[in-house]
Write an enzyme that holds these catalytic residues in place. Structure first.
Site, short mmCIF file in Angstrom:
data_model
loop_
_atom_site.label_atom_id
_atom_site.label_comp_id
_atom_site.label_asym_id
_atom_site.label_seq_id
_atom_site.Cartn_x
_atom_site.Cartn_y
_atom_site.Cartn_z
N ASP A 141 0.89 -1.17 0.00
CA ASP A 141 0.00 0.00 0.00
C ASP A 141 0.92 1.21 0.00
O ASP A 141 2.14 1.08 0.09
CB ASP A 141 -0.88 -0.03 1.28
CG ASP A 141 -1.78 1.19 1.39
OD1 ASP A 141 -2.40 1.58 0.39
OD2 ASP A 141 -1.85 1.80 2.49
N SER A 142 0.31 2.41 -0.04
CA SER A 142 1.14 3.61 0.05
C SER A 142 1.63 3.85 1.49
O SER A 142 2.56 4.61 1.69
CB SER A 142 0.33 4.83 -0.41
OG SER A 142 -0.80 4.96 0.43
N TYR B 139 -0.86 8.34 -2.64
CA TYR B 139 -1.04 7.90 -4.02
C TYR B 139 -2.31 8.52 -4.62
O TYR B 139 -2.40 8.68 -5.83
CB TYR B 139 -1.16 6.37 -4.07
CG TYR B 139 0.16 5.66 -4.25
CD1 TYR B 139 1.31 6.07 -3.57
CD2 TYR B 139 0.26 4.56 -5.08
CE1 TYR B 139 2.51 5.41 -3.73
CE2 TYR B 139 1.47 3.89 -5.25
CZ TYR B 139 2.59 4.33 -4.57
OH TYR B 139 3.78 3.67 -4.73
N GLY B 140 -3.25 8.82 -3.77
CA GLY B 140 -4.52 9.38 -4.24
C GLY B 140 -4.36 10.68 -5.00
O GLY B 140 -5.23 11.07 -5.78
N CYS C 125 -4.47 -1.58 -1.76
CA CYS C 125 -4.67 -0.16 -2.01
C CYS C 125 -5.64 0.00 -3.18
O CYS C 125 -5.42 -0.58 -4.25
CB CYS C 125 -3.31 0.47 -2.35
SG CYS C 125 -3.42 2.18 -2.89
N ASN C 126 -6.69 0.77 -2.97
CA ASN C 126 -7.68 0.98 -4.04
C ASN C 126 -7.12 1.86 -5.15
O ASN C 126 -7.45 1.67 -6.32
CB ASN C 126 -8.92 1.66 -3.47
CG ASN C 126 -9.69 0.76 -2.53
OD1 ASN C 126 -10.69 0.17 -2.92
ND2 ASN C 126 -9.22 0.62 -1.30
N GLU D 107 -2.80 8.77 7.74
CA GLU D 107 -1.41 8.27 7.66
C GLU D 107 -0.53 8.95 8.73
O GLU D 107 0.36 8.34 9.29
CB GLU D 107 -0.85 8.56 6.26
CG GLU D 107 0.58 8.12 6.04
CD GLU D 107 0.74 6.60 5.89
OE1 GLU D 107 -0.26 5.92 5.60
OE2 GLU D 107 1.87 6.12 6.07
N CYS E 46 -10.93 3.05 0.23
CA CYS E 46 -9.52 3.39 0.43
C CYS E 46 -9.16 2.65 1.70
O CYS E 46 -9.87 2.78 2.71
CB CYS E 46 -9.35 4.90 0.61
SG CYS E 46 -7.72 5.36 1.23
N THR E 47 -8.09 1.88 1.66
CA THR E 47 -7.80 1.05 2.83
C THR E 47 -7.47 1.89 4.07
O THR E 47 -7.67 1.43 5.19
CB THR E 47 -6.67 0.06 2.52
OG1 THR E 47 -5.59 0.76 1.88
CG2 THR E 47 -7.16 -1.06 1.63
N HIS E 48 -7.01 3.12 3.86
CA HIS E 48 -6.77 3.97 5.03
C HIS E 48 -8.07 4.23 5.81
O HIS E 48 -8.06 4.38 7.02
CB HIS E 48 -6.18 5.32 4.60
CG HIS E 48 -4.70 5.26 4.36
ND1 HIS E 48 -4.14 4.64 3.27
CD2 HIS E 48 -3.66 5.74 5.10
CE1 HIS E 48 -2.82 4.75 3.33
NE2 HIS E 48 -2.50 5.42 4.43
N1 DGL Z 1 -4.70 3.33 0.93
C1 DGL Z 1 -4.78 3.80 -0.39
C2 DGL Z 1 -6.07 3.40 -1.09
O1 DGL Z 1 -6.67 2.40 -0.73
C3 DGL Z 1 -4.46 5.21 -0.75
C4 DGL Z 1 -4.03 6.26 0.18
C5 DGL Z 1 -3.18 7.28 -0.55
O2 DGL Z 1 -1.98 7.04 -0.61
O3 DGL Z 1 -3.75 8.27 -1.05
O4 DGL Z 1 -6.49 4.03 -2.03
#
Ligand code: DGL
Length: 269
Positions: free
Chosen positions: A13-14, A45-46, A76-77, A156, A183-185
């Site tokens: 993931d990020s 990453y978003g 990560c989505n 994060e 988003c897994t976060h």
């Molecule tokens: N956890 C990531 C997801 O599921 C993205 C978070 C990010 O880096 O923006 O999309």
């Protein structure tokens, strides 16, 4: 490359988002050996372009592949929705690839929904991946999706997310019966989101469904590790920047003290 049931599962993931997926893997498959990669240097990453997400996720996937993993879990989505095709093409027949979107979209759980909300990063929303996938399986579903760009970077860093930030976003998603935390976060915010809806909107148990699918496939492919737990190794966690304090804290809370946390820096262009 020879893989066996004893080979590790690679998960990435990020940042901290995938940790709850990794934790669920440990709950449902306690004998599995895990290698986790959080691209903390490049989080979020978003906010990144499709090209950036492809290039960086390919580097991480290759790194985990070289560690002789039997499976890669894209936790990560944003990566799944922007780079799944290319990751699958590159690693086809070499290693099993799992992601956090397909098992949810294909799950019967959505059959009883009428109008679902999706909250996700800008990169996931921009890809339109969810809408395209959901429409393949369910014609009856109404979908409302919004980009909630402030959330992942704050989660994060371990910032407390103020109620008014959550309210501002979710007020736009009131007439729904189901909400996908895409988003897994956001899995770290499940309780606060449930409180907003007073338990009246269904929140899908993403980690459970994703990991059930991983377990079933590993079992079908005779790659599930049934080795006794005494022989189990401790998981290894890599970050691409100096280990962030909040990342380390979450790892220790979820996996205990006896884990390895290391930094691995790529030569990113
Ligand atoms: N956890 C990531 C997801 O599921 C993205 C978070 C990010 O880096 O923006 O999309």
């Amino acid at each position: 490359m020879k893989i066996s049931p004893l080979s590790p599962i690679g998960i990435f993931d990020s940042g901290i988002g995938g940790l709850l997926i990794a934790k669920e893997i440990k709950i449902q498959m306690p004998n599995e050996d895990l290698i986790y990669f959080g691209d903390t240097r490049n989080m979020p990453y978003g906010e990144k372009s499709k090209e950036f997400i492809i290039e960086n996720s390919m580097k991480i996937a290759s790194f985990l592949y070289k560690k002789k993993c039997k499976a890669l879990v894209i936790a990560c989505n944003s990566i799944t929705s922007n780079a799944l095709d290319i990751l699958c093409k590159t690693f086809h027949r070499k290693i099993l690839i799992f992601n956090v979107i397909d098992p949810i979209v294909k799950h019967k759980i959505l059959l009883s929904s009428k109008r679902i909300g999706i909250i996700a990063t800008p990169a996931t929303i921009r890809s339109n991946f969810y809408t395209k996938e959901i429409k393949k399986y369910y014609h009856h579903l109404d979908i409302v999706q919004i980009s909630t760009s402030l959330l992942a970077p704050m989660i994060e860093k371990g910032f407390k997310i103020k109620k008014n930030i959550i309210n501002n976003y979710l007020n736009r998603l009131k007439s729904i019966d189901t909400l996908l935390l895409a988003c897994t976060h956001y899995l770290f915010l499940k309780q606060e989101i449930d409180n907003f809806y007073h338990g009246k909107v269904r929140l899908i148990d993403i980690q459970k469904i994703v990991v059930q699918e991983i377990k079933k496939t590993l079992n079908d492919d005779k790659l599930l590790c049934n080795h006794p737990t005494w022989n189990r190794k401790f998981p290894i966690f890599y970050t691409s920047s100096l280990i962030p304090t909040f990342f380390e804290k979450q790892v220790r809370i979820l996996f205990g003290k006896k884990v390895f946390i290391k930094t691995h820096v790529f030569n990113f262009s």
